[in-house]
Design a protein around this motif. Sequence first.
Motif, short mmCIF file in Angstrom:
data_model
loop_
_atom_site.label_atom_id
_atom_site.label_comp_id
_atom_site.label_asym_id
_atom_site.label_seq_id
_atom_site.Cartn_x
_atom_site.Cartn_y
_atom_site.Cartn_z
N ALA A 38 0.73 -1.20 -0.06
CA ALA A 38 0.08 -0.03 0.08
C ALA A 38 0.74 1.09 0.06
O ALA A 38 0.52 2.49 -0.61
CB ALA A 38 -0.91 0.22 1.20
N ILE A 39 1.91 1.24 0.57
CA ILE A 39 2.95 2.42 0.79
C ILE A 39 3.53 2.60 -0.66
O ILE A 39 3.73 3.79 -1.19
CB ILE A 39 3.93 2.11 1.96
N ALA A 40 3.87 1.55 -1.30
CA ALA A 40 4.35 1.81 -2.66
C ALA A 40 3.41 2.24 -3.71
O ALA A 40 3.72 3.04 -4.37
CB ALA A 40 5.13 0.49 -3.23
N ARG A 41 2.32 1.78 -3.55
CA ARG A 41 1.25 2.17 -4.38
C ARG A 41 0.83 3.61 -4.09
O ARG A 41 0.85 4.36 -5.01
CB ARG A 41 0.22 1.38 -4.21
N GLN A 42 0.78 4.01 -2.83
CA GLN A 42 0.70 5.43 -2.53
C GLN A 42 1.77 6.31 -3.00
O GLN A 42 1.44 7.44 -3.50
CB GLN A 42 0.53 5.46 -1.06
N GLU A 43 3.04 5.87 -2.83
CA GLU A 43 4.13 6.78 -3.44
C GLU A 43 4.04 7.12 -4.68
O GLU A 43 4.27 8.04 -5.39
CB GLU A 43 5.39 6.05 -2.93
N ASN A 44 3.66 5.77 -5.52
CA ASN A 44 3.73 5.99 -7.11
C ASN A 44 2.57 7.10 -7.30
O ASN A 44 2.81 7.77 -8.45
CB ASN A 44 3.42 4.62 -7.58
N ALA A 45 1.21 6.87 -6.71
CA ALA A 45 0.27 7.87 -6.89
C ALA A 45 0.86 9.21 -6.54
O ALA A 45 0.51 10.09 -7.55
CB ALA A 45 -0.96 7.52 -6.24
N LEU A 46 1.28 9.54 -5.62
CA LEU A 46 1.86 10.77 -5.39
C LEU A 46 2.82 11.35 -6.21
O LEU A 46 2.86 12.46 -6.63
CB LEU A 46 2.37 10.89 -3.94
N SER A 47 3.78 10.34 -6.76
CA SER A 47 4.92 10.83 -7.83
C SER A 47 4.10 11.36 -9.05
O SER A 47 4.51 12.37 -9.58
CB SER A 47 5.64 9.72 -8.01
N LEU A 48 3.01 10.59 -9.52
CA LEU A 48 2.43 10.78 -10.66
C LEU A 48 1.92 12.25 -10.58
O LEU A 48 1.78 13.04 -11.39
CB LEU A 48 1.48 9.66 -10.90
N LEU A 49 1.25 12.39 -9.35
CA LEU A 49 0.55 13.76 -9.28
C LEU A 49 1.35 14.76 -9.20
O LEU A 49 1.20 15.75 -9.56
CB LEU A 49 -0.21 13.69 -7.61
N ALA A 50 2.67 14.63 -8.79
CA ALA A 50 3.70 15.56 -8.92
C ALA A 50 4.39 15.72 -10.31
O ALA A 50 5.46 16.64 -10.31
CB ALA A 50 4.76 15.31 -7.69
N GLY A 66 8.51 6.66 -7.66
CA GLY A 66 9.71 6.82 -6.63
C GLY A 66 9.21 7.10 -5.30
O GLY A 66 7.91 7.20 -5.08
N ALA A 67 10.30 7.11 -4.30
CA ALA A 67 9.98 7.26 -2.98
C ALA A 67 9.70 8.77 -2.73
O ALA A 67 10.07 9.72 -3.53
CB ALA A 67 11.03 6.79 -2.41
N ILE A 68 8.82 9.10 -1.68
CA ILE A 68 8.37 10.35 -1.43
C ILE A 68 8.88 10.86 -0.02
O ILE A 68 9.07 9.85 0.87
CB ILE A 68 6.88 10.30 -1.10
N ALA A 69 9.57 11.85 0.20
CA ALA A 69 10.18 12.14 1.24
C ALA A 69 9.08 12.44 2.46
O ALA A 69 8.09 12.92 2.21
CB ALA A 69 11.07 13.61 0.98
N ARG A 70 9.58 12.04 3.38
CA ARG A 70 8.79 12.18 4.64
C ARG A 70 9.27 13.14 5.77
O ARG A 70 10.14 13.80 5.57
CB ARG A 70 8.86 10.79 5.70
N GLY A 71 8.41 13.61 6.48
CA GLY A 71 8.47 14.78 7.64
C GLY A 71 7.95 14.46 8.83
O GLY A 71 8.51 13.14 9.42
#
Length: 459
Positions: free
Chosen positions: A233-245, A250-255
Motif C-alpha cells: 500500500a505504501i509503494a502504491r501511494q508513493e507512486n500515486a503521489l509521484s504521478l500527481l507531482a 519513486g520514493a516520497i520524502a517524509r517529514g
Amino acid sequence: MRIVRVLLPALMVAGCVSPGERAAAPPAASVAPPAAWRTPLTGTAPVTADWWTAFGDPALTALVTRALANNVDIAVAAARVEEARAAEALSRAQLLPQIGGQLPETQGQTLSPLGTPSRAIGAQPGVTASFDLDLFGRLRLASRAARAQLLTTEAARDTVRLATASTAASGYITLRALDQRLAIARATLAARADALRIARRRYETGYSSRLEYRQAQAEYAATEQLVPQAELAIARQENALSLLAGDTPGAIARGQPLDRLRVPAIPVGLPADLLRRRPDIYQAEQALVAADLSLDSQRAAFLPNLLLTGSAGVVLSTALKNPVGIFSLGASILAPLFDGGRLAAQADAATARRDQAAFAYRRTALTAFREVDDALAGAQRTAQQAAALDAQVAATRGAVGNASNRYRAGYSSYIEQLDAQRSLLAAELSLVQASADRLTSYVALYQAMGGGWTGAERR
C-alpha cells in the motif's frame, strides 16, 4: 460547528451576472507556482497561498508545491486557458475594420491607332477595407460572451489547482498513516515472535499443550502478512503521489509522523461569503454569463446588419502614359428573410443552454454548502472518535500487560492473552485511521472553502 447559512445573493439567483475582471494566467507547468496560486476574484479577499503549511510539515509543503508546479492536469488546463484567450482575441478582432492589400498583375495585347498589335503589361495595386457597423450589438455581445468563456476556463484551471493541492495533502496524510500502520504491524510481529518463543518453550518442556503452540504459530503468521500488505500500500501511494507531482514512480520524502501533524484551528462563525472564493462557483457563474450573452447575440442575428466596404488603388500599364486612380465605396444591408427556421432554432438552443447553466449554477452553490458542512462535521466527529479510540488503546494495553502476566504465571490460558493482543492491534489500527480521517477532513474543509480562511474574514 456549522457554517453560517447566509445565502449569497449571487449564489441563488438564476440570472445574468456581469463578468468580473481577472488577472492574466500564470505560466505553464514545470515552473515554480506563483505566490498567488489562485487568480483573484473581484470583490473577494485573496486566497491563502499556502494553506497546506498549517499542518506544520515541511515535507508536505514541498510535495504540494512540486505538484502545483509539475502536475500534468494543471498544464492541460493552462493550455485550455490559452486557447480561450486566443478565441477571445479573435472575437474582439471582429469589431475592428478589416483592411487588406492586393497587387494583381495582368498581361495582354492592345491595338494601336494604326491597328498594330502590341503586348501590354500592367498592375493594379490597391487597398480594400470592410467594416461591420454591428448596429444591434451582435458582435459586441459575442465578444463579451467570449470574455466570459475565458473567465470560465480560468476558473476551471483554478479548480484543478485546488483539487491538485488538496489531493497531494490528503495523499501525504494517507501515506503517513500507512507508515504508522506498518510500524504497528512490525511492533506487533515482534511481540508475536516473543509469544511464539515462549509458547514453544512451554510446549517443549511439557508445561502447555500443542494447541497453544499452534495458536501462537497461526497468530504469528496472521500478523506477518500485515507487513507486506502495508508495504504494498505504501509503494502504491508513493507512486500515486509521484504521478500527481509529475514525476516517475519513486520514493516520497517524509517529514512529521502522523501524530505530530498539527491540526488547524477552525474559527467560529465562518461567513458564507467565503464560498464565493471557490473557483467552481465562479466557473458556474461565468458559464451562466457566457450562455446569457450568447442568447442575446443569437437574438440580434434576427435584425438587419449594415456592412461598409471600400477599395482604392491605381492602374499601372505599359499601354497607358499615366497611372489611373480608381476607388469604390459601398454599403450593403443584410437581413434574414427566409432561412427555414435556422435562426429560430439557434435561438431556442441558446435559450436551453442558458437554462442549463442557470440550474448548474444553483446546483454548484448547493453542493458547496453541503461540502462545507460535511467537512466541518467530519472534523468534529472524527476528533471525538479519535479521543475514544485513544482511551481504548490505553485500556487495551493495560489489559495485554495483565493477560501476559497471568499467562506467564500460569493463572490463565494463552487464548486470554491472544484475545487481548488482537484487541490492541485492532484498536491501534482504528486509531491511526481515525487520526488520518480527522486530518483529511481539514484538507476537505480547506478545499470546500476555496482555499482556507484568514482572521480578517471571521465574523
